[in-house]
Design an enzyme around this catalytic site. Structure first.
Site, PDB file in Angstrom:
ATOM      1  N   ASP A 138       0.834  -1.199   0.000  1.00 27.98           N
ATOM      2  CA  ASP A 138       0.000   0.000   0.000  1.00 27.98           C
ATOM      3  C   ASP A 138       0.863   1.241   0.000  1.00 27.98           C
ATOM      4  OD1 ASP A 138      -1.735  -2.258   1.250  1.00 27.98           O
ATOM      5  OD2 ASP A 138      -3.099  -0.715   0.491  1.00 27.98           O
TER       6      ASP A 138
HETATM    7  C1  LIG Z   1      -2.286  -4.346  -5.216  1.00 26.05           C
HETATM    8  S1  LIG Z   1      -3.349  -4.013  -3.880  1.00 26.05           S
HETATM    9  C2  LIG Z   1      -2.265  -3.485  -2.658  1.00 26.05           C
HETATM   10  C3  LIG Z   1      -2.795  -3.752  -1.254  1.00 26.05           C
HETATM   11  O1  LIG Z   1      -4.128  -3.206  -1.007  1.00 26.05           O
HETATM   12  C4  LIG Z   1      -4.826  -4.125  -0.131  1.00 26.05           C
HETATM   13  O2  LIG Z   1      -5.431  -3.484   0.963  1.00 26.05           O
HETATM   14  P1  LIG Z   1      -7.058  -3.315   1.022  1.00 26.05           P
HETATM   15  O3  LIG Z   1      -7.657  -4.625   0.600  1.00 26.05           O
HETATM   16  O4  LIG Z   1      -7.327  -2.966   2.483  1.00 26.05           O
HETATM   17  O5  LIG Z   1      -7.348  -2.180   0.093  1.00 26.05           O
HETATM   18  C5  LIG Z   1      -3.759  -5.049   0.362  1.00 26.05           C
HETATM   19  O6  LIG Z   1      -3.002  -4.477   1.408  1.00 26.05           O
HETATM   20  C6  LIG Z   1      -2.935  -5.201  -0.904  1.00 26.05           C
HETATM   21  O7  LIG Z   1      -1.744  -5.840  -0.696  1.00 26.05           O
END
Ligand SMILES: CSC[C@H]1O[C@H](OP(=O)(O)O)[C@H](O)[C@@H]1O
Length: 367
Positions: free
Chosen positions: A242
């Site tokens: 992220d």
């Molecule tokens: C390529 S997505 C990167 C990252 O986003 C996800 O978080 P969320 O589902 O809370 O938006 C997850 O940490 C992924 O690794």
């Protein structure tokens, strides 16, 4: 069927409602930045690249339905809406990075209001196209790195959360590397953590792996350590990001930090897959990354379809079940930080970063 988290046509945007997957595939219309803010905050759409793209395109739809009297008015309007959208979720840098670049673009674009709106629309639409090509290149770079480091025998991979087509504009980042390794015939088996409490793994990554007919097994988050101990054929853990800090510390889904620790203990490569839009060179270390705290209700409840008397999924009835003792305290951070010291490589669309002899990731070379 192509897995599309984002369906965009000129001035029309729909997102796949990821709160209802894998049992229901329902698209939700996004008509403006308020719809996008609410969809991102509620995690109806999620994934660092996907939320940036949905935010940017929501404003395309809104601008197409808004009249402006002057260039200054449209510049002000777009800047204010981008600032509003950035507040929807704090940890992923892609959203604020895109907002910064788009705000800079409209300030620097000369011409009347229509010209500025046109420049914004072109830039936002380009994000959709660039993300897919970036992810395919991340997959290629990850495959080549794995061949160089792990050899040409088949091996298995463990991953967390969802980093595939449902987290991006398509193909995915960490799951994109798994797709590329599978496509090259080098993947023995993929293991996916369920990734409590949102269950990106059991609901979304499992959905993508089954969709692509990739040999895969779902495990609970607590099984990761003993899985590495009992499955020496697992040679690599690949995760998304992220926000990657300047020194390589990486914020990713909660549970990633402990994977970096057990990878080191078990001699398994720990790899971050991220487009350079996830690298934040302004934040020096992981200590500077804001970690989103989600509502306690999201941890103590589970929502899904009921089973009928024969144990089959009955999609006609969806229930929310409370799974914890009422009154218990809840801590629900949505992310944690894997330290650069435990990361073997950061795979981007522009190439692979590995630590130099002083143990530093020199990420500036990507910019
Ligand atoms: C390529 S997505 C990167 C990252 O986003 C996800 O978080 P969320 O589902 O809370 O938006 C997850 O940490 C992924 O690794």
């Amino acid at each position: 069927m192509v897995l599309e988290a984002i369906k965009y046509r000129p001035h029309s945007l729909e997102i796949l409602d990821q709160l209802r997957l894998p049992h229901e595939s329902v698209y939700v219309s996004i008509k403006n930045s308020t719809d996008a803010f609410n969809a991102i905050k509620s995690m109806t759409v999620r994934g660092a690249p996907a939320i940036a793209i949905v935010a940017a395109l929501s404003l395309v739809v809104e601008l197409a339905n808004t009249e402006f009297k002057s260039s200054d008015e449209v510049r002000r309007y777009i800047s204010e809406k981008l600032e509003y959208l950035v507040a929807s979720r704090p940890t992923a840098v892609n959203l604020s990075d895109a907002a910064r670049k788009l705000a800079k673009l409209v300030i620097e674009t000369e011409g009347d209001a229509a010209t500025i709106v046109g420049a914004y629309i072109a830039a936002a639409e380009k994000m959709l196209v660039d993300d897919v090509s970036d992810n395919v290149n991340i997959g290629k770079n990850g495959l080549e790195w794995a061949k160089a480091k792990l050899g040409l025998d088949k091996f298995s991979i463990l991953t967390i959360c969802n980093t595939g087509s449902l987290a991006t504009a398509g193909y995915g980042t960490a799951l994109g590397i798994i797709r590329s390794i599978h496509g090259d015939g080098l993947l023995s088996h993929a293991y996916a953590l369920e990734t409590r409490p949102y269950n990106q793994g059991s609901r979304l990554t499992a959905y993508e792996l089954v969709h692509d007919s990739i040999p895969a097994t779902l495990i609970t988050d607590s099984m990761a350590s003993v899985l590495l101990k009992s499955h020496p054929e697992i040679k690599m853990i690949v995760v998304g990001a992220d926000r990657v800090a300047r020194n390589g510390d990486t914020a990713n889904k909660i549970g990633t930090y402990q994977l970096s620790i057990i990878a080191k203990y078990h001699g398994v490569k720990f790899v971050v897959a991220a487009p350079t839009t996830s690298i934040d060179m302004q934040t020096l270390t992981g200590n500077g990354i804001a970690i989103e705290q989600r509502k306690p209700e999201e941890l103590v409840t589970v929502r899904g379809p009921v089973l009928d008397k024969d144990g089959n999924v009955d999609k006609s009835e969806v229930k929310t079940v409370h799974i914890a003792a009422p009154g218990i305290g809840v801590w629900n951070p949505s992310f944690d930080v894997a330290p650069a010291a435990l990361i073997d490589a950061i795979i981007t669309e522009k190439g692979v970063a590995e630590k130099d002899q002083s143990g530093e990731f020199q990420l500036e070379r990507f910019f």
